[in-house]
Design a protein around this motif. Structure first.
Motif, short mmCIF file in Angstrom:
data_model
loop_
_atom_site.label_atom_id
_atom_site.label_comp_id
_atom_site.label_asym_id
_atom_site.label_seq_id
_atom_site.Cartn_x
_atom_site.Cartn_y
_atom_site.Cartn_z
N GLY A 1 0.83 -1.20 0.00
CA GLY A 1 0.00 0.00 0.00
C GLY A 1 0.86 1.24 0.00
O GLY A 1 2.02 1.22 0.42
N GLY A 2 0.30 2.35 -0.47
CA GLY A 2 1.03 3.60 -0.52
C GLY A 2 0.33 4.69 0.27
O GLY A 2 -0.90 4.73 0.32
N TYR A 3 1.13 5.54 0.90
CA TYR A 3 0.61 6.67 1.67
C TYR A 3 0.80 7.97 0.90
O TYR A 3 1.90 8.26 0.40
N VAL A 4 -0.28 8.75 0.82
CA VAL A 4 -0.26 10.06 0.18
C VAL A 4 -0.24 11.12 1.27
O VAL A 4 -1.00 11.05 2.24
N GLY A 5 0.64 12.11 1.13
CA GLY A 5 0.75 13.17 2.11
C GLY A 5 -0.52 13.99 2.20
O GLY A 5 -1.15 14.31 1.18
N SER A 6 -0.90 14.36 3.42
CA SER A 6 -2.12 15.13 3.67
C SER A 6 -1.83 16.23 4.68
O SER A 6 -1.17 15.99 5.69
N ALA A 7 -2.33 17.42 4.42
CA ALA A 7 -2.19 18.51 5.38
C ALA A 7 -3.25 18.42 6.47
O ALA A 7 -3.08 18.94 7.57
N ASP A 8 -4.38 17.76 6.18
CA ASP A 8 -5.49 17.61 7.13
C ASP A 8 -6.23 16.32 6.76
O ASP A 8 -7.06 16.32 5.85
N VAL A 9 -5.91 15.24 7.45
CA VAL A 9 -6.44 13.92 7.08
C VAL A 9 -7.96 13.88 7.16
O VAL A 9 -8.63 13.36 6.26
N HIS B 1 4.74 4.83 -10.18
CA HIS B 1 3.50 4.46 -9.49
C HIS B 1 2.47 4.15 -10.56
O HIS B 1 2.17 5.01 -11.39
N GLU B 2 1.91 2.96 -10.54
CA GLU B 2 1.02 2.52 -11.63
C GLU B 2 -0.32 2.08 -11.05
O GLU B 2 -0.37 1.20 -10.18
N LEU B 3 -1.38 2.68 -11.54
CA LEU B 3 -2.73 2.32 -11.08
C LEU B 3 -3.41 1.44 -12.11
O LEU B 3 -3.58 1.84 -13.27
N TYR B 4 -3.78 0.24 -11.68
CA TYR B 4 -4.69 -0.60 -12.47
C TYR B 4 -6.09 -0.21 -12.04
O TYR B 4 -6.57 -0.64 -10.99
N SER B 5 -6.72 0.62 -12.83
CA SER B 5 -7.92 1.35 -12.43
C SER B 5 -9.21 0.57 -12.66
O SER B 5 -9.42 0.01 -13.73
N GLY B 6 -10.07 0.60 -11.66
CA GLY B 6 -11.39 -0.03 -11.79
C GLY B 6 -12.38 0.84 -12.54
O GLY B 6 -13.43 0.38 -12.96
N ASP B 7 -12.08 2.14 -12.68
CA ASP B 7 -12.94 3.07 -13.43
C ASP B 7 -12.04 4.16 -14.00
O ASP B 7 -11.82 5.20 -13.37
N PHE B 8 -11.50 3.90 -15.17
CA PHE B 8 -10.42 4.73 -15.74
C PHE B 8 -10.78 6.21 -15.78
O PHE B 8 -10.02 7.06 -15.29
N ASP B 9 -11.92 6.56 -16.35
CA ASP B 9 -12.27 7.97 -16.51
C ASP B 9 -12.47 8.66 -15.17
O ASP B 9 -11.98 9.77 -14.94
N LYS B 10 -13.20 8.01 -14.27
CA LYS B 10 -13.46 8.62 -12.96
C LYS B 10 -12.19 8.73 -12.12
O LYS B 10 -11.96 9.73 -11.45
N ASP B 11 -11.35 7.69 -12.16
CA ASP B 11 -10.12 7.73 -11.38
C ASP B 11 -9.18 8.81 -11.89
O ASP B 11 -8.55 9.54 -11.11
N LEU B 12 -9.06 8.94 -13.20
CA LEU B 12 -8.18 9.95 -13.77
C LEU B 12 -8.63 11.34 -13.36
O LEU B 12 -7.81 12.18 -12.94
N THR C 1 -8.49 -7.44 -8.83
CA THR C 1 -8.98 -6.21 -8.18
C THR C 1 -8.12 -5.02 -8.59
O THR C 1 -6.93 -5.17 -8.89
N PRO C 2 -8.70 -3.82 -8.56
CA PRO C 2 -7.91 -2.62 -8.83
C PRO C 2 -6.84 -2.45 -7.76
O PRO C 2 -7.07 -2.77 -6.59
N LEU C 3 -5.67 -1.94 -8.16
CA LEU C 3 -4.63 -1.70 -7.15
C LEU C 3 -3.58 -0.75 -7.68
O LEU C 3 -3.44 -0.54 -8.88
N TRP C 4 -2.84 -0.17 -6.74
CA TRP C 4 -1.64 0.60 -7.05
C TRP C 4 -0.44 -0.34 -7.01
O TRP C 4 -0.29 -1.12 -6.08
N LEU C 5 0.39 -0.27 -8.05
CA LEU C 5 1.60 -1.08 -8.14
C LEU C 5 2.80 -0.13 -8.09
O LEU C 5 2.82 0.89 -8.78
N PHE C 6 3.79 -0.49 -7.27
CA PHE C 6 4.95 0.38 -7.06
C PHE C 6 6.20 -0.26 -7.64
O PHE C 6 6.47 -1.44 -7.39
N TYR C 7 6.98 0.53 -8.38
CA TYR C 7 8.19 0.06 -9.06
C TYR C 7 9.42 0.47 -8.26
O TYR C 7 9.70 1.66 -8.11
N PHE C 8 10.15 -0.52 -7.76
CA PHE C 8 11.38 -0.28 -7.02
C PHE C 8 12.57 -0.30 -7.99
O PHE C 8 12.65 -1.17 -8.87
#
Length: 267
Positions: free
Chosen positions: A76-84, A147-158, A208-215
């Motif tokens: 899983g990946g964490y996205v920075g947030s100023a106010d969670v 960072h690669e997203l295998y999207s379950g709803d391409f247009d909405k996710d984009l 399932t949709p997921l984020w894939l991370f490239y090391f």
């Protein structure tokens, strides 16, 4: 100057059925070093992993309650947030979903587990320290460079990631029957060097949709040998990608999917 992490992936976490085995595997394959966080929870430690430019993520056992609910090993990946709390509400109103409401992690910060409109999971995190983390420049060994997203709803996710996090769209590549591969930039630039990831429709082979991370590794062929020798499975590749790099997608011995990016002919 500290990097502003708001709206950007900056920490990566493996929840797995066997943390010690995973530490050994990724140590062999990617070259990470590790140490228990804070040295406190010795019965069930959180292991911080570091690449050549410093810490980048953690490895931990799947929590008992999540295991009971059927969670299998995953990155899983964490996205920075100023106010969670505010961001969780905003993202939910924009078509995302709150999977775990905001709560504090003592000594770390406040986080929430979210899903995008297509169903891929990511986390929000605001660190308890006022200091940010330096984003490593270039492609240092062991760190996430794509960072690669295998999207379950391409247009909405984009639209979601662009509007909610300010990500910019770069070039879109036509993959034929697989649809478009849309390059995205978490930093707002639109030229190829600024691109930090891609969004594509969920392939039919993926459950399932997921984020894939490239090391980042050195020689990709040597990395493939390390993956298989250590008990992992290469799913795809090595294949060349624009810019001269080579990639593979793989699963570790516990079943979590990950990816590597490297070069040909470099030790």
């Amino acid at each position: 100057m500290m990097t502003d992490l708001t709206g950007k992936f900056f920490w990566y976490e493996l929840m797995t059925s066997d943390p010690e085995a995973a530490l050994a595997f990724y140590g062999d394959v990617v070259g990470w070093t590790s140490q228990p966080f804070g040295g406190e929870r010795t019965d069930d430690p959180y292991h911080v992993v570091s690449g050549s430019a410093g810490p980048l993520g953690g490895i931990m056992a799947i929590p008992a309650e999540a295991r009971t609910c059927g969670m299998t090993p995953w990155w899983g990946g964490y996205v920075g947030s100023a106010d969670v709390d505010a961001d969780a509400a905003r993202l939910s109103a924009a078509g995302g979903a709150v999977k775990r409401p905001a709560e504090d992690i003592p000594g770390v910060g406040r986080f929430a587990v979210m899903a995008d409109p297509g169903g891929a999971i990511f986390m929000l995190l605001k660190g308890s320290s006022p200091d940010g983390m330096e984003a490593p420049a270039g492609m240092p060994l062991g760190h996430v460079s794509w960072h690669e997203l295998y999207s379950g709803d391409f247009d909405k996710d984009l639209a979601f990631y662009g509007a909610q996090f300010g990500w910019a769209k770069g070039e879109a590549m036509d993959m034929g029957e697989m649809g478009l591969y849309q390059l995205v930039s978490q930093t707002g630039g639109t030229d190829f060097p600024d691109m930090t990831g891609g969004i594509m429709p969920l392939p039919k082979e993926m459950p399932t949709p997921l984020w894939l991370f490239y090391f980042t590794v050195g020689d990709i062929d040597a990395a493939v040998e390390r993956v298989t020798a250590a008990g992992g499975t290469v799913l795809n590749g090595p294949m060349a990608v624009p810019g001269g790099a080579w990639i593979i997608q793989a699963t570790d011995p516990q079943g979590a999917m990950f990816a590597l990016v490297g070069s040909k002919g470099d030790a």
